[in-house]
Design a protein around this motif. Structure first.
Motif, short mmCIF file in Angstrom:
data_model
loop_
_atom_site.label_atom_id
_atom_site.label_comp_id
_atom_site.label_asym_id
_atom_site.label_seq_id
_atom_site.Cartn_x
_atom_site.Cartn_y
_atom_site.Cartn_z
N HIS A 149 39.75 46.82 42.86
CA HIS A 149 39.61 45.42 42.46
C HIS A 149 39.67 44.51 43.70
O HIS A 149 38.91 43.54 43.80
N SER A 150 40.54 44.81 44.63
CA SER A 150 40.63 43.98 45.84
C SER A 150 39.36 44.12 46.69
O SER A 150 38.96 43.17 47.37
N ALA A 151 38.70 45.27 46.66
CA ALA A 151 37.41 45.43 47.36
C ALA A 151 36.36 44.51 46.73
O ALA A 151 35.55 43.90 47.44
N VAL A 152 36.38 44.39 45.42
CA VAL A 152 35.45 43.50 44.72
C VAL A 152 35.68 42.05 45.17
O VAL A 152 34.73 41.31 45.44
N GLU A 153 36.95 41.66 45.29
CA GLU A 153 37.27 40.29 45.72
C GLU A 153 36.78 40.03 47.14
O GLU A 153 36.21 38.97 47.42
#
Length: 190
Positions: A149-153
């Motif tokens: 999820h942090s990679a998506v952000e």
């Protein structure tokens, strides 16, 4: 891995075409130059932050090899590892070509303007390494879901603020692939 090779081949082909195009005119025409694709500070920061994020992701997914998890979880983890290792190689190559360091400023305060480093808490990863049995898979899926999820952000920030076509294309691929991986990871928990 094939995407990274394909991207490097496309870059080499484009560079070759630029070289051939300039050969017929004796190099460059008056007032024009052949330059590398433009990049800005957002492109550099995205790559510098994504490299350690990916490296940590590789360490996380490698944990699935030595633990009792479902075959589908092991297969997804192996695919994530290959993809992220290829992307790390590409990102380091681009930064080197741009004459920029491959590592971000280690001072956490240097990254507050763009939301921080977005790394998974090392204590969570450390606790995960000490987890065994059926509890491992549940915790593993939680940690990996948060990490992706942090990679998506980070990818969304690059898409909004970056200018380099390669970095923006990578951000688009990261957004799409990690979003799909998150859906798969969540499906494993239901």
């Amino acid at each position: 891995m094939a995407e990274g090779v394909r991207l490097r081949l496309l870059v080499a082909l484009a560079a070759g075409l630029l070289t051939v195009a300039s050969c017929g005119t004796g190099g460059t025409t008056a007032g024009s130059t052949v330059t590398a694709p433009a990049f800005n500070d957002s492109d550099v920061m995205f790559l510098q932050m994504m490299i350690p994020h990916h490296e940590q992701g590789v360490l996380i997914v490698q944990l699935a090899r030595d633990h009792d998890v479902r075959t589908a979880v092991k297969e997804l983890s192996a695919a994530i590892e290959v993809t992220q290792e290829s992307e790390i190689s590409d990102m380091k190559h681009w930064l080197t070509d741009w004459h920029r360091p491959t590592a971000a400023n280690p001072d956490p305060q240097a990254h507050t303007a763009h939301g921080g480093m977005r790394m998974t808490d090392p204590d969570l990863v450390g606790a995960l390494t000490k987890t065994a049995g059926p509890e491992f898979e549940r915790r593993y899926l939680d940690v990996l879901t948060g990490h992706q999820h942090s990679a998506v952000e980070l990818a969304q920030t690059e898409t909004a603020e970056g200018v380099n076509p390669q970095a923006k294309e990578l951000a688009k691929r990261i957004f799409e692939s990690r979003t799909a991986e998150i859906k798969q990871l969540l499906a494993f928990t239901t």
